[in-house]
Design a protein around this motif. Structure first.
Motif, PDB file in Angstrom:
ATOM      1  N   VAL A 110      34.588 -33.400   7.866  1.00 18.92           N
ATOM      2  CA  VAL A 110      34.725 -32.657   9.113  1.00 18.92           C
ATOM      3  C   VAL A 110      36.168 -32.770   9.580  1.00 18.92           C
ATOM      4  O   VAL A 110      36.881 -33.723   9.237  1.00 18.92           O
ATOM      5  CB  VAL A 110      33.771 -33.177  10.206  1.00 18.92           C
ATOM      6  N   THR A 111      36.579 -31.773  10.357  1.00 17.66           N
ATOM      7  CA  THR A 111      37.950 -31.750  10.839  1.00 17.66           C
ATOM      8  C   THR A 111      37.957 -31.664  12.360  1.00 17.66           C
ATOM      9  O   THR A 111      36.905 -31.739  13.007  1.00 17.66           O
ATOM     10  CB  THR A 111      38.724 -30.590  10.194  1.00 17.66           C
ATOM     11  N   ALA A 112      39.144 -31.489  12.945  1.00 12.37           N
ATOM     12  CA  ALA A 112      39.361 -31.628  14.382  1.00 12.37           C
ATOM     13  C   ALA A 112      38.346 -30.839  15.208  1.00 12.37           C
ATOM     14  O   ALA A 112      38.029 -29.689  14.912  1.00 12.37           O
ATOM     15  CB  ALA A 112      40.772 -31.181  14.726  1.00 12.37           C
ATOM     16  N   GLY A 113      37.840 -31.486  16.264  1.00 15.38           N
ATOM     17  CA  GLY A 113      36.898 -30.858  17.162  1.00 15.38           C
ATOM     18  C   GLY A 113      35.477 -30.820  16.668  1.00 15.38           C
ATOM     19  O   GLY A 113      34.643 -30.108  17.223  1.00 15.38           O
ATOM     20  N   THR A 114      35.152 -31.619  15.652  1.00 16.44           N
ATOM     21  CA  THR A 114      33.817 -31.578  15.039  1.00 16.44           C
ATOM     22  C   THR A 114      33.035 -32.841  15.353  1.00 16.44           C
ATOM     23  O   THR A 114      33.543 -33.953  15.223  1.00 16.44           O
ATOM     24  CB  THR A 114      33.918 -31.417  13.520  1.00 16.44           C
ATOM     25  N   GLN A 115      31.790 -32.652  15.763  1.00 20.46           N
ATOM     26  CA  GLN A 115      30.862 -33.771  15.931  1.00 20.46           C
ATOM     27  C   GLN A 115      29.857 -33.744  14.786  1.00 20.46           C
ATOM     28  O   GLN A 115      29.223 -32.724  14.525  1.00 20.46           O
ATOM     29  CB  GLN A 115      30.117 -33.683  17.262  1.00 20.46           C
ATOM     30  N   LEU A 116      29.714 -34.878  14.121  1.00 16.69           N
ATOM     31  CA  LEU A 116      28.788 -35.022  12.988  1.00 16.69           C
ATOM     32  C   LEU A 116      27.860 -36.188  13.268  1.00 16.69           C
ATOM     33  O   LEU A 116      28.309 -37.304  13.540  1.00 16.69           O
ATOM     34  CB  LEU A 116      29.567 -35.280  11.694  1.00 16.69           C
ATOM     35  N   GLY A 117      26.563 -35.941  13.212  1.00 16.88           N
ATOM     36  CA  GLY A 117      25.587 -36.999  13.428  1.00 16.88           C
ATOM     37  C   GLY A 117      24.675 -37.163  12.235  1.00 16.88           C
ATOM     38  O   GLY A 117      24.340 -36.187  11.549  1.00 16.88           O
ATOM     39  N   LEU A 118      24.281 -38.404  11.949  1.00 15.15           N
ATOM     40  CA  LEU A 118      23.282 -38.698  10.917  1.00 15.15           C
ATOM     41  C   LEU A 118      21.953 -38.918  11.628  1.00 15.15           C
ATOM     42  O   LEU A 118      21.807 -39.865  12.394  1.00 15.15           O
ATOM     43  CB  LEU A 118      23.679 -39.942  10.116  1.00 15.15           C
ATOM     44  N   ASP A 119      20.985 -38.040  11.385  1.00 12.86           N
ATOM     45  CA  ASP A 119      19.705 -38.107  12.092  1.00 12.86           C
ATOM     46  C   ASP A 119      18.619 -38.829  11.319  1.00 12.86           C
ATOM     47  O   ASP A 119      17.765 -39.475  11.912  1.00 12.86           O
ATOM     48  CB  ASP A 119      19.222 -36.691  12.433  1.00 12.86           C
ATOM     49  N   ASN A 120      18.617 -38.696   9.985  1.00 11.90           N
ATOM     50  CA  ASN A 120      17.571 -39.324   9.172  1.00 11.90           C
ATOM     51  C   ASN A 120      18.095 -39.591   7.774  1.00 11.90           C
ATOM     52  O   ASN A 120      18.995 -38.900   7.283  1.00 11.90           O
ATOM     53  CB  ASN A 120      16.331 -38.418   9.071  1.00 11.90           C
ATOM     54  N   GLN A 121      17.506 -40.592   7.131  1.00 17.57           N
ATOM     55  CA  GLN A 121      17.773 -40.858   5.723  1.00 17.57           C
ATOM     56  C   GLN A 121      16.573 -41.555   5.112  1.00 17.57           C
ATOM     57  O   GLN A 121      16.014 -42.497   5.689  1.00 17.57           O
ATOM     58  CB  GLN A 121      19.008 -41.751   5.530  1.00 17.57           C
ATOM     59  N   ASP A 122      16.152 -41.059   3.954  1.00 17.92           N
ATOM     60  CA  ASP A 122      15.222 -41.809   3.122  1.00 17.92           C
ATOM     61  C   ASP A 122      15.677 -41.670   1.681  1.00 17.92           C
ATOM     62  O   ASP A 122      16.792 -41.215   1.416  1.00 17.92           O
ATOM     63  CB  ASP A 122      13.761 -41.366   3.333  1.00 17.92           C
ATOM     64  N   ARG A 129      23.611 -33.454  11.546  1.00 21.71           N
ATOM     65  CA  ARG A 129      23.729 -32.409  12.555  1.00 21.71           C
ATOM     66  C   ARG A 129      25.196 -32.168  12.870  1.00 21.71           C
ATOM     67  O   ARG A 129      26.000 -33.105  12.919  1.00 21.71           O
ATOM     68  CB  ARG A 129      22.972 -32.757  13.837  1.00 21.71           C
ATOM     69  N   VAL A 130      25.551 -30.910  13.058  1.00 18.49           N
ATOM     70  CA  VAL A 130      26.881 -30.523  13.504  1.00 18.49           C
ATOM     71  C   VAL A 130      26.687 -29.623  14.708  1.00 18.49           C
ATOM     72  O   VAL A 130      26.118 -28.541  14.585  1.00 18.49           O
ATOM     73  CB  VAL A 130      27.664 -29.790  12.398  1.00 18.49           C
ATOM     74  N   THR A 131      27.121 -30.069  15.873  1.00 19.81           N
ATOM     75  CA  THR A 131      26.940 -29.301  17.093  1.00 19.81           C
ATOM     76  C   THR A 131      28.184 -28.517  17.474  1.00 19.81           C
ATOM     77  O   THR A 131      28.132 -27.680  18.378  1.00 19.81           O
ATOM     78  CB  THR A 131      26.553 -30.235  18.257  1.00 19.81           C
ATOM     79  N   ALA A 132      29.297 -28.771  16.823  1.00 22.51           N
ATOM     80  CA  ALA A 132      30.530 -28.025  17.062  1.00 22.51           C
ATOM     81  C   ALA A 132      31.515 -28.366  15.965  1.00 22.51           C
ATOM     82  O   ALA A 132      31.537 -29.484  15.466  1.00 22.51           O
ATOM     83  CB  ALA A 132      31.125 -28.387  18.433  1.00 22.51           C
ATOM     84  N   GLY A 133      32.322 -27.366  15.597  1.00 24.33           N
ATOM     85  CA  GLY A 133      33.418 -27.645  14.689  1.00 24.33           C
ATOM     86  C   GLY A 133      33.255 -27.087  13.298  1.00 24.33           C
ATOM     87  O   GLY A 133      32.538 -26.115  13.056  1.00 24.33           O
ATOM     88  N   HIS A 134      33.917 -27.746  12.351  1.00 23.40           N
ATOM     89  CA  HIS A 134      34.042 -27.270  10.976  1.00 23.40           C
ATOM     90  C   HIS A 134      33.648 -28.398  10.026  1.00 23.40           C
ATOM     91  O   HIS A 134      34.199 -29.496  10.095  1.00 23.40           O
ATOM     92  CB  HIS A 134      35.475 -26.834  10.691  1.00 23.40           C
ATOM     93  N   ALA A 135      32.705 -28.130   9.147  1.00 20.93           N
ATOM     94  CA  ALA A 135      32.216 -29.147   8.213  1.00 20.93           C
ATOM     95  C   ALA A 135      32.123 -28.563   6.818  1.00 20.93           C
ATOM     96  O   ALA A 135      31.863 -27.365   6.643  1.00 20.93           O
ATOM     97  CB  ALA A 135      30.854 -29.678   8.649  1.00 20.93           C
ATOM     98  N   ALA A 136      32.330 -29.404   5.818  1.00 23.64           N
ATOM     99  CA  ALA A 136      32.191 -29.007   4.419  1.00 23.64           C
ATOM    100  C   ALA A 136      31.347 -30.032   3.691  1.00 23.64           C
ATOM    101  O   ALA A 136      31.483 -31.239   3.927  1.00 23.64           O
ATOM    102  CB  ALA A 136      33.560 -28.879   3.759  1.00 23.64           C
ATOM    103  N   LEU A 137      30.470 -29.563   2.817  1.00 26.06           N
ATOM    104  CA  LEU A 137      29.658 -30.429   1.974  1.00 26.06           C
ATOM    105  C   LEU A 137      30.046 -30.161   0.533  1.00 26.06           C
ATOM    106  O   LEU A 137      29.828 -29.054   0.025  1.00 26.06           O
ATOM    107  CB  LEU A 137      28.162 -30.171   2.166  1.00 26.06           C
ATOM    108  N   ASP A 138      30.636 -31.139  -0.118  1.00 22.66           N
ATOM    109  CA  ASP A 138      31.006 -31.036  -1.528  1.00 22.66           C
ATOM    110  C   ASP A 138      30.069 -31.954  -2.297  1.00 22.66           C
ATOM    111  O   ASP A 138      30.260 -33.170  -2.339  1.00 22.66           O
ATOM    112  CB  ASP A 138      32.470 -31.445  -1.720  1.00 22.66           C
ATOM    113  N   LEU A 139      29.055 -31.383  -2.905  1.00 19.43           N
ATOM    114  CA  LEU A 139      27.982 -32.172  -3.526  1.00 19.43           C
ATOM    115  C   LEU A 139      28.119 -32.136  -5.038  1.00 19.43           C
ATOM    116  O   LEU A 139      27.200 -31.759  -5.761  1.00 19.43           O
ATOM    117  CB  LEU A 139      26.617 -31.642  -3.075  1.00 19.43           C
ATOM    118  N   ARG A 140      29.269 -32.558  -5.514  1.00 28.70           N
ATOM    119  CA  ARG A 140      29.563 -32.505  -6.946  1.00 28.70           C
ATOM    120  C   ARG A 140      28.585 -33.361  -7.747  1.00 28.70           C
ATOM    121  O   ARG A 140      28.121 -32.949  -8.804  1.00 28.70           O
ATOM    122  CB  ARG A 140      30.992 -33.005  -7.179  1.00 28.70           C
ATOM    123  N   GLN A 141      28.310 -34.563  -7.281  1.00 32.11           N
ATOM    124  CA  GLN A 141      27.432 -35.476  -8.030  1.00 32.11           C
ATOM    125  C   GLN A 141      26.582 -36.248  -7.044  1.00 32.11           C
ATOM    126  O   GLN A 141      27.030 -37.188  -6.408  1.00 32.11           O
ATOM    127  CB  GLN A 141      28.263 -36.440  -8.891  1.00 32.11           C
TER     128      GLN A 141
END
Length: 636
Positions: A110-122, A129-141
């Motif tokens: 994530v970059t400037a002005g972005t809020q990132l939250g982790l809500d769950n994991q199993d 969750r991203v409520t504002a801003g710019h996010a990227a998911l690079d899921l290479r492996q």
């Protein structure tokens, strides 16, 4: 007479164990194995299981970056290598960039002005969750079968391993693009799931009666290209020859130390630049994790793998980290130490600890009943050593009989802090003289130190935090966020969020990604306005057809064929600064990122606002206050 002989032999073996007669040398074979006491009842569960997930970690920081954990009194500065738990929230302030590692070569940035939250994991599911801003998911492996969910105020996306994804969230819309052979399922509030394939982009405007516009994905931004090339450089660490491929942070080992081969231990890693007298677990602090309890957070940039896997050994006057034989699946531990305390419980004494040596079990101070206090070798592929003796893997060990920890006898290896400072910020550790070490005894199980609010933050002092409007924005999701309150209250912590988190708008999960963990049948329909087949991108690499211009450059400060360079900036693993992020509007929400747009197909909900006949609602020229009109520079 026979019974008396058995009692005498057992008593002799017990005394030998108590006084460490196994000897100060290296581990012996099981021929002289001492009696290990009564077995653990069969009903007791194993301390660790294959379903225990490795927590995401903060793997890169630049500029202003903030961290909040439920129960903390305020936001604090984020720190490298903090393990994240459900409920944690990150915020990238002005000029900030944050990277979270979720797999061997899988990252959320994530970059400037972005809020990132982790809500769950199993074991097979991550929900952000991203409520504002710019996010990227690079899921290479990413681990096979893993699903990553990204929730936004307008729509939720479920993505599978592989692919590159970019999301922009502003005051009224969410834009989501798929690249690099990826695919995603999207679900709007009140709607059914639909599928996106590579080189597609959707724009969703509104929440109650959302409008969906879809078309080809635009060219990649400079920030996306920087992140993609960064993943490319991190995905090939030289250390993979000595450690499991699924282990995080191994690229830092190449950068901050060297590998050697040592008799008995095999390949070991030696950190570079440590001061004289340095010992493991001495430069950092203890923080409290709601899942794993007391967790070691080291100051070193390389301080992930050597403190959550393997063992530390003292060889020829220096400390080295020994990962042991490579295993198929590494298992995370919050720390690999033995805690020590004074036999005199009438006097308040410091909490001491020392690194576990080759093959010694960790005795969990975390976990459910039946796990705490049970010797644990999960994820360890080497020999199992108890009281300097190599034991059979089927041997049941009574933890109260483990009295010898080899590194405790190493000069200055035992360190500690006063109990009133333990887990309450950074504190200078005290060294323990050998004569005092002999008066200490292992603590088998939970520590008698309760966490406080300061135990939840990785640093002291306040940090920039998101605007209240950003904090309170609800998101569309397939399951509600995990409630942290019960765990916090069970440990005496109060949970009163400064800005209450709005309830999620729950939707039916897409096929194959249900919150029940079951595989549902039937593919989702294609995204609105896009043919079922959809344009397909290359399965490997971001080729020139996805953007114009020359071939992609290497990540800043990273050569094409090797790991990031050494140097004082290595803590960020990136060298020069990432490209600038877009400006943030007065409301605190980032202005929508704009690039060259395709021709849009718009499907408004009945009763919702209608697009202009000459300019569709999703068209950039139809928006009020867009970045182009206001002179805001785009990411690229």
């Amino acid at each position: 007479m026979r019974a008396r002989s058995i009692v005498v032999v057992a008593l002799g073996l017990t005394l030998a164990t108590l006084f460490g007669l196994a000897g100060p040398g290296g581990p012996r074979s099981a021929a002289g194995q001492p009696a290990m006491g009564p077995p653990v009842p069969a009903r007791s569960p194993a301390p660790g299981s294959a379903d225990d997930p490795t927590p995401p970690r903060i793997s890169y920081l630049h500029g202003e970056a903030s961290f909040w954990r439920p129960g903390a009194q305020d936001w604090s500065a984020a720190q490298l290598n903090v393990p994240l738990a459900p409920g944690d929230t990150l915020y990238a302030g002005p000029g900030g960039t944050i990277e979270v590692q979720i797999g061997a070569a899988a990252f959320v940035r994530v970059t400037a002005g972005t809020q990132l939250g982790l809500d769950n994991q199993d074991a097979n599911y991550l929900q952000f969750r991203v409520t504002a801003g710019h996010a990227a998911l690079d899921l290479r492996q990413l681990a096979p079968g893993m699903t990553v969910e990204l929730d936004t105020p307008n729509v939720t996306f479920s993505v599978a391993p592989g692919g590159y994804y970019h999301a922009d969230v502003d005051e009224s819309s969410t834009t989501f693009a798929v690249y690099n052979g990826g695919n995603a399922s999207m679900t709007v509030a009140g709607g059914a799931a639909s599928v996106m394939t590579a080189n597609q982009q959707v724009v969703i405007r509104g929440t109650d009666t959302p409008e969906v516009a879809a078309g080809p994905a635009p060219a990649l931004t400079a920030w996306d290209r920087w992140g993609f090339e960064r993943t490319e450089s991190l995905a090939r660490p030289a250390s993979v020859r000595y450690v499991p491929t699924a282990m995080y942070g191994t690229e830092a080992l190449d950068q901050f130390g060297t590998w050697r081969t040592v008799e008995t231990y095999g390949a070991v890693w030696v950190p570079a630049g440590t001061p004289p007298g340095w010992v493991p677990y001495s430069t950092g602090r203890w923080i409290w994790d709601p899942r794993f309890g007391w967790t070691w957070l080291d100051d070193a940039a390389w301080g992930w793998a050597p403190y959550h896997y393997g063992r530390w050994v003292f060889v020829d006057g220096y400390w080295a980290w020994a990962p042991g034989p490579v295993v198929v699946r590494p298992v995370y531990a919050p720390a690999l130490v033995v805690f020590l305390g004074s036999v005199d419980v009438s006097v308040e004494r410091p909490v001491y600890w020392a690194p576990l040596a080759w093959g010694e079990p960790v005795t969990p101070w975390w976990g459910r009943p039946g796990v705490i206090g049970v010797p644990w070798w999960a994820g360890w592929g080497g020999p199992r050593v108890v009281n300097n003796v190599v034991i059979n893997r089927t041997t049941v060990v009574n933890v109260t009989n483990i009295t010898v920890y080899r590194n405790v006898s190493i000069n200055n290896a035992v360190v500690g802090v006063s109990s009133e400072h333990f887990g309450r910020g950074r504190a200078e550790v005290v060294r323990v003289a050998p004569v005092e070490v002999r008066q200490l005894r292992p603590i088998h199980g939970a520590l008698a130190v309760a966490p406080v609010a300061a135990s939840l933050t990785p640093s002291t002092g306040r940090a920039v935090k998101p605007p209240a409007a950003v904090l309170a924005r609800p998101v569309v999701a397939t399951r509600p966020p995990k409630d942290p309150a019960p765990v916090l209250r069970a440990h005496g912590l109060d949970f009163t969020p400064e800005t209450p988190r709005a309830a999620s708008r729950l939707v039916t999960p897409p096929p194959g990604t249900g919150p029940d963990g079951k595989k549902h049948t039937g593919p989702p329909p294609p995204a609105p306005g896009v043919s079922k087949s959809g344009p397909r991108g290359p399965e490997r690499g971001l080729e020139a057809k996805q953007y114009s211009g020359p071939p992609l450059p290497p990540a800043p400060g990273v050569s094409k064929g090797g790991p990031p360079p050494r140097g004082p900036e290595a803590k960020q693993y990136g060298g020069p600064l990432p490209p600038p992020a877009p400006e943030v509007s007065k409301s605190g929400l980032p202005r929508q990122h704009e690039t060259a747009q395709p021709a849009w197909v718009v499907e408004p909900k009945k009763g919702g606002p209608q697009p202009r006949p000459d300019k569709p609602e999703g068209h950039p020229e139809a928006r009020k206050g867009n970045a182009s009109a206001e002179g805001t520079p785009p990411l690229s």
